[in-house]
Write an enzyme that holds these catalytic residues in place. Sequence first.
Site, short mmCIF file in Angstrom:
data_model
loop_
_atom_site.label_atom_id
_atom_site.label_comp_id
_atom_site.label_asym_id
_atom_site.label_seq_id
_atom_site.Cartn_x
_atom_site.Cartn_y
_atom_site.Cartn_z
N ARG A 131 0.83 -1.20 0.00
CA ARG A 131 0.00 0.00 0.00
C ARG A 131 0.86 1.25 0.00
O ARG A 131 0.44 2.33 -0.42
CB ARG A 131 -0.94 0.01 1.21
CG ARG A 131 -2.07 1.04 1.08
CD ARG A 131 -2.89 1.21 2.34
NE ARG A 131 -2.15 1.88 3.39
CZ ARG A 131 -1.74 1.32 4.53
NH1 ARG A 131 -2.02 0.06 4.77
NH2 ARG A 131 -1.07 2.02 5.42
N TYR A 150 -15.20 15.31 -16.77
CA TYR A 150 -15.67 13.93 -16.65
C TYR A 150 -16.78 13.89 -15.60
O TYR A 150 -16.71 14.53 -14.55
CB TYR A 150 -14.51 13.02 -16.27
CG TYR A 150 -14.90 11.61 -15.94
CD1 TYR A 150 -15.59 10.82 -16.86
CD2 TYR A 150 -14.60 11.06 -14.70
CE1 TYR A 150 -15.96 9.53 -16.55
CE2 TYR A 150 -14.96 9.76 -14.38
CZ TYR A 150 -15.65 8.99 -15.32
OH TYR A 150 -16.03 7.72 -15.00
N ASP A 203 -6.34 17.67 -15.92
CA ASP A 203 -6.58 16.28 -16.25
C ASP A 203 -6.20 16.11 -17.72
O ASP A 203 -6.89 16.60 -18.61
CB ASP A 203 -8.05 15.93 -16.02
CG ASP A 203 -8.35 14.45 -16.27
OD1 ASP A 203 -7.59 13.81 -17.02
OD2 ASP A 203 -9.35 13.96 -15.73
N LYS A 218 -6.94 4.66 -19.76
CA LYS A 218 -7.36 5.02 -21.11
C LYS A 218 -6.21 4.90 -22.11
O LYS A 218 -5.61 3.83 -22.25
CB LYS A 218 -7.96 6.41 -21.10
CG LYS A 218 -9.04 6.62 -20.02
CD LYS A 218 -10.18 5.62 -20.12
CE LYS A 218 -11.39 5.97 -19.27
NZ LYS A 218 -11.15 6.10 -17.83
#
Length: 395
Positions: free
Chosen positions: A49, A102, A174, A199
């Site tokens: 983590r 988005y 972004d 993406k």
Amino acid sequence: MSPRRPAWPGHAGAIPLVSPLQPSVVYRSADPDALDAQYASGAGYTYAREGHPNADVLAGLIDGMEGADGGFVTGSGMAAISAMFLGLLRAGDHVVGADQLYGRTLRMMNAELPRLGIDTTLADVTDAAAIRAAIRPETKLVVVEVVSNPTIRIADMEGIVAATREAGVLLAVDNTFTTPALYRPLAEGADIVIHSVTKLLSGHSDTTLGYVAARDPALTRAMWEANETWGLTPSPFDCWLAERGMMSFELRLARAEANAEALAEALTGMPGVRRVLWPGRADHPDHNRAMAVLGGRGGNMLSFEVEGGREAANALVRGAEGIAFAPTLGDVSTTLSHPASSSHRAVPAEARARVGISEGFFRVSVGIEPPEDLIAAFRRGVEAASAAAARGGAG
């Protein structure tokens, strides 16, 4: 722009051509003193983590493409957005966002941040004066996309950079749609760059990852602490897959971009198509700005609108056989998305209408198929939509 294969961190002797997959969750230390020294230096690995080799290799590749230093990978694009908000903001702060983002980013700004005592304002990023007017004394951050999702409008990046610098406010970009091949936010004056690696960078719809980096190492550290605390860590396997995908990034984007140009031209001439939005076309409302901001390129994303309401939309999707109807982008194959029923379904209909998202509005992530196959499939879909509208589905 595609990265070179990286060296595997800490590997001595023979260097593997392909990075090994390291799925271990924990790493052993020699003794407590060694573990203390490791935490103090920040070197090595302890618990996945807190970081693992596959994430570091992938982050290094994207750092090189974005001109960043010390960026990190997260479990998704929204995890990267979350790490930024959670790491940099506190109750009483104010954020300005683009009015076309988005859908889940919009939801986070409109619903989640206010729950945490963080106020938000949305403004038109095609007009830097609107961003400037939205900035308040308590504003800490402005968040934009260079190419808006899903309406393919182009932000006034030069004006927005100037406005945020004048106000002493952080600017986050972004860069998922544009990628470092078309725009490099940090080089152009932004403070933070974000990606949904899921993406175009990864490119095969088999990973879920994000990335975030800041110009100021202190900001990156604050975001990293939030990432670690809130458990936004990426999977080693997803990082390994994304590294593989990135090796072909430049080739995939070039082919998809050429296909997008051909498809935009074909759609423009089809009866029943109201409008086509691709930045490379001279009839795009922001064409001149797009050519300046995107270095003369148009990218692989386009949107178009057909006549008719939901019945026409359903008919188009069914008629465009061979084109995947899926709420994603950046795959090697072309995907068709209907924002009103997917990414922007949580946005009120009136708000969607204000930015031009109707029931007949579609977003296309163009892939690398033979262009003639693409055009033929979309022609079938548009013809089916036109027939549905003629039967009384217009709205």
